[in-house]
Write an enzyme that holds these catalytic residues in place. Structure first.
Site, mmCIF file in Angstrom:
data_model
loop_
_atom_site.group_PDB
_atom_site.id
_atom_site.type_symbol
_atom_site.label_atom_id
_atom_site.label_comp_id
_atom_site.label_asym_id
_atom_site.label_seq_id
_atom_site.Cartn_x
_atom_site.Cartn_y
_atom_site.Cartn_z
ATOM 1 N N ASP A 88 44.983 -34.574 25.103
ATOM 2 C CA ASP A 88 44.740 -34.061 26.448
ATOM 3 C C ASP A 88 43.464 -34.661 27.033
ATOM 4 O O ASP A 88 42.579 -35.125 26.315
ATOM 5 C CB ASP A 88 44.661 -32.541 26.459
ATOM 6 C CG ASP A 88 43.521 -31.977 25.602
ATOM 7 O OD1 ASP A 88 43.235 -32.566 24.537
ATOM 8 O OD2 ASP A 88 42.936 -30.948 25.986
ATOM 9 N N GLU A 149 42.304 -29.813 23.008
ATOM 10 C CA GLU A 149 40.906 -29.943 22.575
ATOM 11 C C GLU A 149 39.933 -29.788 23.732
ATOM 12 O O GLU A 149 38.866 -29.172 23.592
ATOM 13 C CB GLU A 149 40.713 -31.303 21.894
ATOM 14 C CG GLU A 149 39.363 -31.469 21.182
ATOM 15 C CD GLU A 149 38.241 -31.908 22.102
ATOM 16 O OE1 GLU A 149 37.064 -31.752 21.716
ATOM 17 O OE2 GLU A 149 38.530 -32.401 23.222
#
Length: 383
Positions: A88, A149
């Site tokens: 991400d 994350e």
């Protein structure tokens, strides 16, 4: 004279092919919590890793995590090495045609997520692929690519703990320090939402009938600033705080009934975190009728570099035949979890560049190649 392992790995690398691979990942924009793009990039990465080992996708409410197990090629049994990354980014879909367009020029590649950390994903894949092509020894390798994350790994942390069980070392693929030094130790990170519930009323006809959530929130933030400053004075350099967002109300003629603040804390020690969290838990309403609600959005423990981490750093330098510096970092990542558990951990195996979370985000292509060679050399040495 026999070729060194590093030279053999470097000969396997095709810069154009690596740039194409990284370009594909960048063009597949994958902001946190976008389930469709998370599933797409996890599938793309899984297909690449399947040629090397067993890959499985773990869907979650935050996105699609990827876990890979690559078997060892070694003369004796060794413990696994865990490679940690994330798919991400902080950038919303559409950034490529907006504020951070893709480009490659003069050895610099630019684009959203290039530095943090899609180039790191290319490093880990290319290094293991080179070892397989050369039939070089390698330990068992576990790979975990988290989907959330950038927003605290709320759903990935349990997988990180599970993947770290029994490993000999953990390597993280976030960016290094600007000079290329690895990251050994990180500040802890806790994100909270401080919400105030008041009572709406007409601001002119019944001002005393309302309880302003905004005014209450402002007062609570002032209390928090004073108390955190007190903790910081007692623990110099151990606490950072940032109020990153404030919202509430909506009309000037209505006493606002709700308001909230998003606050990020960084801690150098568990004791500093405990002191600040005690302050948050102790906040009490200033106005009768106001209600305070505190929600912890994510929490990563502080990772203080241990002697085992320092020994791993020295071992990496020995295996690479290079001076490999390392020092603590302010940012938090999934290596906070493994480092805080006492597992030998190093981060910053991504390539050099800059502009993380900024429109200047970029990667130095020469460093991309260097990092692949470094990782491959170290992995075969650890076998």
């Amino acid at each position: 004279m026999a070729q060194s392992v590093a030279d053999r790995i470097r000969e396997q690398l095709d810069e154009q092919a690596l740039v194409a691979e990284l370009t594909t990942l960048i063009e597949l924009e994958s902001p946190s919590h976008d389930l469709a793009s998370s599933a797409e990039i996890a599938g793309l990465l899984a297909a690449a890793w399947t040629t090397l080992g067993e890959a499985r996708i773990e869907p979650s409410s935050a996105g699609s995590h990827l876990i890979v197990d690559v078997p060892s090629v070694a003369s004796s049994e060794t413990s696994p090495v865990l490679l940690l990354g994330h798919s991400d980014t902080v950038w919303p879909i559409g950034t490529l045609v907006g504020s951070v367009p893709f480009s490659v020029a003069d050895g610099v590649l630019r684009g959203p997520g290039a530095y943090d950390m899609k180039s790191g994903l290319v490093v880990m894949l290319a290094a293991v692929r080179a070892l397989a092509a050369l039939d070089l020894p390698r330990p068992p390798i576990r790979v975990l690519i988290a989907a959330d994350e950038e927003v605290g790994s709320g759903s990935a942390t349990a997988l990180v703990r599970e993947a770290a069980a029994g490993v000999q070392a953990v390597f993280g693929f976030e960016s290094p320090h600007p000079d290329g030094a690895l990251k050994v130790g990180r500040l802890g990170s806790t994100r909270v939402k401080l919400k105030v519930v008041g009572r709406e009323s007409h601001a002119a006809l019944d001002p005393d009938g309302g309880v302003s959530a905004i005014e209450e929130l402002v007062d609570q933030l002032l209390v928090l600033r004073t108390e955190v400053a007190r903790v910081s004075a007692a623990r110099p350099g151990e606490v950072l705080v940032n109020v990153g967002g404030v919202s509430g109300g909506g009309r000037t003629n209505v006493v606002p009934g709700a308001a909230e603040a998003l606050i990020g804390f960084r801690f150098a020690s568990a004791a500093a975190e405990a002191d600040v969290m005690a302050v948050l838990d102790g906040l009490a309403p200033v106005r009768p009728g106001a209600v305070i609600e505190l929600e912890v959005l994510s929490s990563r423990p502080a990772w203080a570099a241990s002697s085992a981490d320092q020994a791993l750093l020295a071992r990496v330098g020995e295996l690479a035949g290079l001076e490999v510096p390392g020092r603590p970092a302010a940012g938090a990542a999934d290596t906070n979890t493994t480092g805080s558990l006492g597992i030998p951990t190093l981060d910053g195996f991504g390539p050099r560049g800059g502009g993380a979370h900024a429109v200047s985000e970029h990667v130095l292509l020469a460093s991309l190649l260097d990092r692949i060679v470094l990782l491959g050399t170290v992995l075969t040495g650890l076998a």
